[in-house]
Design an enzyme around this catalytic site. Structure first.
Site, mmCIF file in Angstrom:
data_model
loop_
_atom_site.group_PDB
_atom_site.id
_atom_site.type_symbol
_atom_site.label_atom_id
_atom_site.label_comp_id
_atom_site.label_asym_id
_atom_site.label_seq_id
_atom_site.Cartn_x
_atom_site.Cartn_y
_atom_site.Cartn_z
ATOM 1 N N ARG A 70 -8.445 -39.383 5.658
ATOM 2 C CA ARG A 70 -8.798 -38.451 4.602
ATOM 3 C C ARG A 70 -9.309 -37.131 5.133
ATOM 4 N NH1 ARG A 70 -8.598 -42.997 2.426
ATOM 5 N NH2 ARG A 70 -8.210 -43.347 0.233
ATOM 6 N N MET A 218 -9.842 -41.562 -6.255
ATOM 7 C CA MET A 218 -10.604 -41.862 -5.041
ATOM 8 C C MET A 218 -10.406 -40.747 -4.031
ATOM 9 S SD MET A 218 -12.221 -43.979 -2.891
ATOM 10 C CE MET A 218 -12.371 -44.123 -1.103
ATOM 11 N N SER A 219 -11.488 -40.230 -3.466
ATOM 12 C CA SER A 219 -11.450 -39.240 -2.384
ATOM 13 C C SER A 219 -10.680 -37.994 -2.836
ATOM 14 C CB SER A 219 -10.848 -39.874 -1.131
ATOM 15 O OG SER A 219 -11.032 -39.048 -0.008
ATOM 16 N N ALA A 220 -9.542 -37.679 -2.189
ATOM 17 C CA ALA A 220 -8.748 -36.527 -2.632
ATOM 18 C C ALA A 220 -8.303 -36.712 -4.076
ATOM 19 C CB ALA A 220 -7.537 -36.343 -1.726
#
Length: 383
Positions: A70, A218-220
């Protein structure tokens, strides 16, 4: 010296700078290396692009193994931006999904084309059902994210549909949603327009209740969910953001790296008298306080707009059965818009309560998927 050898040498220099001089100097070295690498490419860099992203991944993993891919979100912009863009082919009308099956489709508009997978529960009734749009993180895909979050099982149990937009490698070498690019941060442009467009397509084709349409990531994917709930409050009733960042946190490589490491985001008040824009829709946020990929301070920044003025706030520390301790913050604005912020103690960059069948999951609770669905279904869009 060949270009790849020169790039590797530059990455080695950046690693040394990161350890000795600091992130600013290392960022400059990365930018120089990416400019050199991409300026020499005269044909589409399909084969060469993944190699720089992998090198940057190793460079940024100095703080621990949980950094993983990530951290290449931001570097991928400079690699993918050089690829030529061609007009997407025309697509036939979408096929209806088989109830109880996971089917794949394609959506196209003026911004391009994206595939998506759709789950329609077998046990649906005649009434319109809710829809949850799930945005995967870097290196993931729809199947991986569905397995890791177990959202399809929840859909079957609770009678809602799930849409999984798919980011291809030709849009980003690490399959990250491009949350940090200015062209992908506005309504009716870039990736937000593609995700919103396929959402509207599914609403029209599959008997979805338009008042109960939600987005999570989630995340990006969490960062892109933050963009979508801000830019499309008339489409999405609420958002769930796991290990993500606020909308407007970055506009280029240095600001994205700074935001991921907990620096001041360009869209966030820096503690002065300026007020943050009031939230238009409810949001539930999960973030591990041991996350070394996206700094935990980003979770606090996501709920900061809800805490202004005369907001009602409660905080309670609890323990999940066979899971992590967590602190749950509940917030209600003066206008009656809710937010929840779950700080998962000891958790890293992983979906809380997820299945080991998927990547970037932590099987210990609390169960982020179940809690997001509880929150979503309690917050239909009223207008």
């Amino acid at each position: 010296m060949k270009m790849n050898d020169a790039f590797l040498a530059s990455m080695h220099e950046a690693m040394q700078l990161l350890q000795t001089a600091g992130p600013m100097e290392a960022t400059e070295a990365i930018q120089r290396a990416l400019r050199l690498n991409t300026s020499a490419v005269v044909q589409p860099a399909a084969a060469a692009a993944p190699m720089p992203a992998q090198v940057v991944e190793r460079l940024l993993s100095h703080n621990g193994a949980t950094m993983q891919v990530r951290s290449t979100d931001v570097a991928a912009e400079h690699i993918a931006a050089r690829a030529p863009v061609s007009a997407p082919p025309s697509q036939p009308p979408p096929a209806r999904a088989e109830p109880g099956h996971f089917t794949q489709h394609t959506y196209t508009n003026k911004a391009g084309s994206r595939s998506y997978k759709l789950y329609i529960p077998a046990a649906r009734g005649a009434e319109p059902i809710p829809l949850v749009v799930m945005l995967h993180g870097c290196t993931q895909d729809a199947d991986d994210f569905a397995d890791g979050t177990r959202m399809n099982q929840l859909a079957e149990q609770n009678g809602f549909a799930v849409l999984y937009p798919i980011q291809p490698t030709d849009a980003n070498p690490s399959k990250c949603w491009n949350w940090f690019r200015p062209g992908d941060q506005h309504a009716d442009r870039g990736e937000p327009s593609l995700i919103a467009g396929m959402t509207r397509e599914v609403i029209a084709a599959h008997g979805i209740d338009p008042r109960r349409v939600y987005v999570a990531g989630m995340s990006a994917g969490g960062a892109m969910a933050a963009v979508l709930i801000q830019r499309y409050p008339g489409l999405f009733a609420a958002a769930g953001i796991h290990s993500g960042l606020p909308a407007g946190s970055a506009h280029d490589l240095p600001s994205a790296l700074a935001a991921m490491r907990g620096g001041k985001g360009i869209g966030i008040s820096n503690g002065g008298s300026a007020k943050l824009p009031p939230p238009a829709r409810p949001v539930i946020v999960f973030h591990g306080d041991a996350d070394k990929t996206v700094h935990p301070s980003n979770g606090s920044k996501l709920v900061a707009p809800f805490e202004q003025g005369e907001a009602r706030k409660e905080k309670r520390r609890q323990t999940a059965r066979a899971g992590h301790d967590y602190t749950r913050h509940t917030i209600r604005t003066r206008a009656g818009i809710d937010a929840e912020y779950w700080v998962v103690h000891g958790a890293g960059h992983a979906w809380s309560g997820g299945s080991g069948r998927g990547s970037y999951t932590d099987p210990k609770g609390p169960d982020a998927s179940a809690e997001m669905m509880r929150f979503f279904l309690a917050h239909p869009r009223a207008d």
